[in-house]
Design a protein around this motif. Structure first.
Motif, short mmCIF file in Angstrom:
data_model
loop_
_atom_site.label_atom_id
_atom_site.label_comp_id
_atom_site.label_asym_id
_atom_site.label_seq_id
_atom_site.Cartn_x
_atom_site.Cartn_y
_atom_site.Cartn_z
N ARG A 161 56.46 34.13 -25.07
CA ARG A 161 55.01 34.33 -24.93
C ARG A 161 54.31 34.03 -26.26
O ARG A 161 53.56 34.84 -26.78
CB ARG A 161 54.72 35.77 -24.50
CG ARG A 161 55.41 36.20 -23.21
CD ARG A 161 55.14 37.66 -22.89
NE ARG A 161 55.82 38.08 -21.67
CZ ARG A 161 55.74 39.30 -21.15
NH1 ARG A 161 54.99 40.23 -21.73
NH2 ARG A 161 56.40 39.61 -20.04
N PRO A 162 54.53 32.86 -26.83
CA PRO A 162 54.07 32.59 -28.19
C PRO A 162 52.59 32.22 -28.25
O PRO A 162 51.96 31.89 -27.24
CB PRO A 162 54.93 31.40 -28.61
CG PRO A 162 55.10 30.64 -27.33
CD PRO A 162 55.25 31.70 -26.26
N GLU A 163 52.09 32.27 -29.48
CA GLU A 163 50.73 31.78 -29.72
C GLU A 163 50.72 30.27 -29.63
O GLU A 163 51.64 29.59 -30.11
CB GLU A 163 50.25 32.23 -31.10
CG GLU A 163 48.81 31.82 -31.41
CD GLU A 163 48.31 32.38 -32.73
OE1 GLU A 163 47.15 32.09 -33.08
OE2 GLU A 163 49.09 33.11 -33.40
N PHE A 164 49.70 29.73 -29.00
CA PHE A 164 49.52 28.27 -28.92
C PHE A 164 48.72 27.83 -30.13
O PHE A 164 47.90 28.60 -30.65
CB PHE A 164 48.78 27.92 -27.63
CG PHE A 164 49.30 26.69 -26.92
CD1 PHE A 164 50.63 26.60 -26.54
CD2 PHE A 164 48.45 25.63 -26.61
CE1 PHE A 164 51.11 25.48 -25.87
CE2 PHE A 164 48.91 24.51 -25.94
CZ PHE A 164 50.25 24.43 -25.57
N PRO A 165 48.92 26.61 -30.61
CA PRO A 165 48.15 26.15 -31.77
C PRO A 165 46.67 26.01 -31.43
O PRO A 165 46.27 26.09 -30.27
CB PRO A 165 48.79 24.81 -32.11
CG PRO A 165 49.41 24.35 -30.85
CD PRO A 165 49.88 25.59 -30.14
N MET A 166 45.87 25.78 -32.45
CA MET A 166 44.43 25.64 -32.24
C MET A 166 44.06 24.25 -31.73
O MET A 166 43.11 24.10 -30.97
CB MET A 166 43.69 25.92 -33.55
CG MET A 166 43.81 27.36 -34.02
SD MET A 166 43.16 28.56 -32.80
CE MET A 166 41.41 28.08 -32.79
N THR A 167 44.81 23.23 -32.16
CA THR A 167 44.47 21.85 -31.79
C THR A 167 45.73 21.09 -31.38
O THR A 167 46.86 21.47 -31.74
CB THR A 167 43.79 21.11 -32.95
OG1 THR A 167 44.71 21.06 -34.06
CG2 THR A 167 42.51 21.82 -33.37
N LYS A 168 45.55 19.98 -30.65
CA LYS A 168 46.67 19.20 -30.17
C LYS A 168 47.49 18.59 -31.31
O LYS A 168 48.71 18.43 -31.18
CB LYS A 168 46.18 18.09 -29.24
CG LYS A 168 45.69 18.59 -27.90
CD LYS A 168 45.55 17.48 -26.88
CE LYS A 168 44.44 16.52 -27.21
NZ LYS A 168 44.23 15.53 -26.13
N ASP A 169 46.83 18.26 -32.44
CA ASP A 169 47.58 17.63 -33.51
C ASP A 169 48.51 18.62 -34.23
O ASP A 169 49.31 18.22 -35.08
CB ASP A 169 46.65 16.94 -34.52
CG ASP A 169 45.64 17.89 -35.16
OD1 ASP A 169 45.77 19.12 -34.98
OD2 ASP A 169 44.71 17.38 -35.82
N GLN A 170 48.41 19.91 -33.88
CA GLN A 170 49.31 20.90 -34.44
C GLN A 170 50.56 21.11 -33.58
O GLN A 170 51.47 21.84 -33.97
CB GLN A 170 48.58 22.24 -34.61
CG GLN A 170 47.48 22.20 -35.68
CD GLN A 170 46.70 23.51 -35.75
OE1 GLN A 170 46.20 24.01 -34.75
NE2 GLN A 170 46.62 24.07 -36.94
#
Length: 428
Positions: free
Chosen positions: A326-335
Motif C-alpha cells: 500500500r505504498p505512496e505513489f509519486p507526485m508525477t509520472k517522471d518520478q
C-alpha cells in the motif's frame, strides 16, 4: 442484473491513505485536511484514463482511526485525506473524464471510537452491537480477532436504516458504486434488505461484495448484490503460473464459467490485501501471462495501482505488514521507475484488446490443449471467439489456431501457430 455501464467497466483500484502518503500508524488524530491529500488522485486521473480504465475504485476514505477500516464517521472524509469538498472535486474531475467512482463501504464493523459504540458502552443500553456484560468488564464481538474492529448487529433495523442512509448519502454526492468490505462476514439477508432500498433511489448504482470463498453464486442470489470478488481465479492464476501447473488454472476457469451463469465476477491479479503479482510470479517473463488471463476471460477487471508499473511488495504478519503493498505513489509520472513502463504499455495493449471485444465481459473459456507448462483455451460467447495460448516452458509449442494475431508474438505457418518459449499469443 448489473447496470449496463458495468459491461465496459475496468477499474483502477487505489488505496487512498497509502497512495496519498497519509499517516496510517502513530497518528495523533490531528487534522491534515488543509493538505488536501485526496486531490492527489485527481492528478493521476488522466494516467488512469490513458491506461484504459473507466473507473476509480477507492479504498476507505471516511473518518477512521488507523488504516481506514476502523470507521468512526461514515458521513465525512478522513481528515488525513482532506475535506468533503475535496471528494466533490474528485467526483467532478472523474466524471468530466467519463470515469466512474467506487467507494469502499466498511459496513461489517466500526472503530472503537465510533460514537454509537461508546454510547452503548457508557449507558449500557442499545443493540447496535453484540456486547457481553457478563464479565468484569463489557466485551464486544470483533472482526476476525481484531478487537479494534467492532462488529455491528446486522439484524437490528436501525443499523440497516443507517447503512442505507450512508450509501444513499454518497451516491447522492456523486459516487457510482460500492465495494462492500468483508461482505462474506455479513449475513446475506442484511444486504438483501439494504441494497434493494438503495437501488430504489439509485437504480444505476453497482454493488460489489468482497467474498473470499464459498458458493459465490448462492451468495449473490441471496444478497441481491451485483457481483463478488473472484478470489478462486486470482489464486489459480498466480499459483498455476508460478508453480507451473496450468491444470489448476484450467480447473478454476471451469468453475468460473459456472459463476458466469449467475453473475459476472470482479476479477483481479492484485489488491490491497494480497502480495503484488510481480512478487508472486517470480519469473518476470511470466507476469504477462497473468495479465493475459485477466483480460481475456469473463469478468469485470480491476487493476491495483502500481501493478500496471510492475510494483513489487509482499505482506507480512506484523504491525505495518501491509505497508509494502500500500505504498505512496509519486507526485508525477517522471518520478516513476522507467523499468515499469513496459508493463504499463502491456496493460494498455491488453485493455485495448478487451475494449475491441467487449463481449469478453461475459465470455466463457474452454480448454483445448493442456500440459503443466502450456495451455490453449478458447474464449467465446456463442457468437464470437478468441484463442489464447500460454507457454511457460523452455521450448516452443505448436498449436493449430485460426484467425489473425491480435496480441502477443508467434510464428504462423500453414494454419499452425508456434508460441515461443515463455511466450503467449491471442488470435481471433
Amino acid at each position: 442484473m448489473s447496470p449496463s455501464w458495468v459491461e465496459h467497466a475496468i477499474w483502477w483500484h487505489v488505496y487512498p491513505l497509502g497512495f496519498a502518503g497519509a499517516p496510517v500508524r502513530d497518528w495523533d488524530g490531528t487534522s491534515l485536511a488543509e493538505e488536501h491529500k485526496l486531490l492527489k488522485i485527481v492528478e493521476w486521473l488522466d494516467y488512469a484514463l490513458e491506461l484504459g480504465a473507466s473507473g476509480i475504485a477507492l479504498g476507505p476514505i471516511f473518518a477512521s482511526e488507523g488504516h481506514g477500516y476502523e470507521t468512526v464517521d461514515y458521513l465525512h472524509i478522513d481528515s488525513r485525506l482532506g475535506t468533503d469538498e475535496d471528494f466533490d472535486t474528485l467526483v467532478e474531475a472523474a466524471h468530466s473524464r467519463g470515469l466512474k467512482i467506487m467507494l469502499d463501504g466498511v459496513f461489517n464493523h466500526v472503530g472503537q471510537r465510533f460514537p454509537r459504540f461508546q454510547q452503548e458502552l457508557r449507558d449500557g443500553e442499545g443493540s447496535w452491537f453484540h456486547i457481553d456484560r457478563s464479565g468484569d468488564r463489557p466485551s464486544h464481538r470483533n472482526f476476525e480477532g481484531h478487537d479494534e474492529l467492532v462488529t455491528l448487529n446486522h439484524g437490528n433495523p436501525e443499523v440497516q436504516d443507517f447503512i442505507a442512509q450512508v450509501m444513499n448519502h454518497w451516491l447522492d454526492r456523486g459516487a457510482d458504486a460500492w465495494r462492500l468490505d468483508a461482505a462474506y462476514a455479513v449475513p446475506p439477508a442484511f444486504w438483501n434488505t439494504v441494497v434493494p432500498r438503495v437501488r430504489e433511489k439509485h437504480p444505476d448504482a453497482y454493488f460489489l461484495g468482497e467474498v473470499i470463498h464459498g458458493d459465490y453464486a448462492q451468495i449473490v442470489s441471496r444478497s441481491s448484490l451485483d457481483s463478488v470478488t473472484q478470489y478462486e481465479l486470482w489464486k489459480a492464476t498466480w499459483s498455476g503460473i508460478s508453480e507451473l501447473n496450468f491444470f489448476e488454472l484450467s480447473h478454476a476457469l471451469g468453475r468460473h464459467n459456472d459463476w458466469l451463469d449467475t453473475f459476472v465476477p470482479a476479477t483481479f491479479v492484485g489488491n490491497h490485501d494480497v502480495n503484488r503479482i510481480a512478487s508472486t510470479v517470480e519469473d518476470s517473463r511470466h507476469l504477462a501471462h497473468a495479465l493475459v488471463v485477466l483480460f481475456t476471460t469473463g469478468g469485470t477487471p480491476m487493476i491495483y495501482y502500481g501493478d500496471e508499473q510492475g510494483f513489487r511488495g509482499v505482506k507480512e504478519e506484523r504491525v505495518g505488514g501491509d505497508d509494502d503493498v500500500r505504498p505512496e505513489f509519486p507526485m508525477t509520472k517522471d518520478q516513476l521507475d522507467p523499468s515499469g513502463w513496459p508493463t504499463y504499455h502491456l496493460h494498455q495493449e491488453l485493455i485495448g484488446l478487451r475494449r475491441r471485444h467487449s463481449w469478453l465481459h461475459t465470455a466463457r473459456t474452454e480448454t483445448a490443449e493442456l500440459t503443466n507448462t502450456a495451455m490453449l483455451y478458447r474464449a467465446h460467447d456463442g457468437s464470437h471467439e478468441l484463442h489464447v495460448a500460454l507457454n511457460l516452458g523452455d521450448e516452443a509449442v505448436d498449436y493449430r489456431m485460426s484467425g489473425d494475431i491480435l496480441a502477443g508474438h508467434a510464428s504462423v505457418r500453414s494454419g499452425w501457430v508456434t508460441v515461443p518459449a515463455h511466450g503467449w499469443v491471442v488470435t481471433g
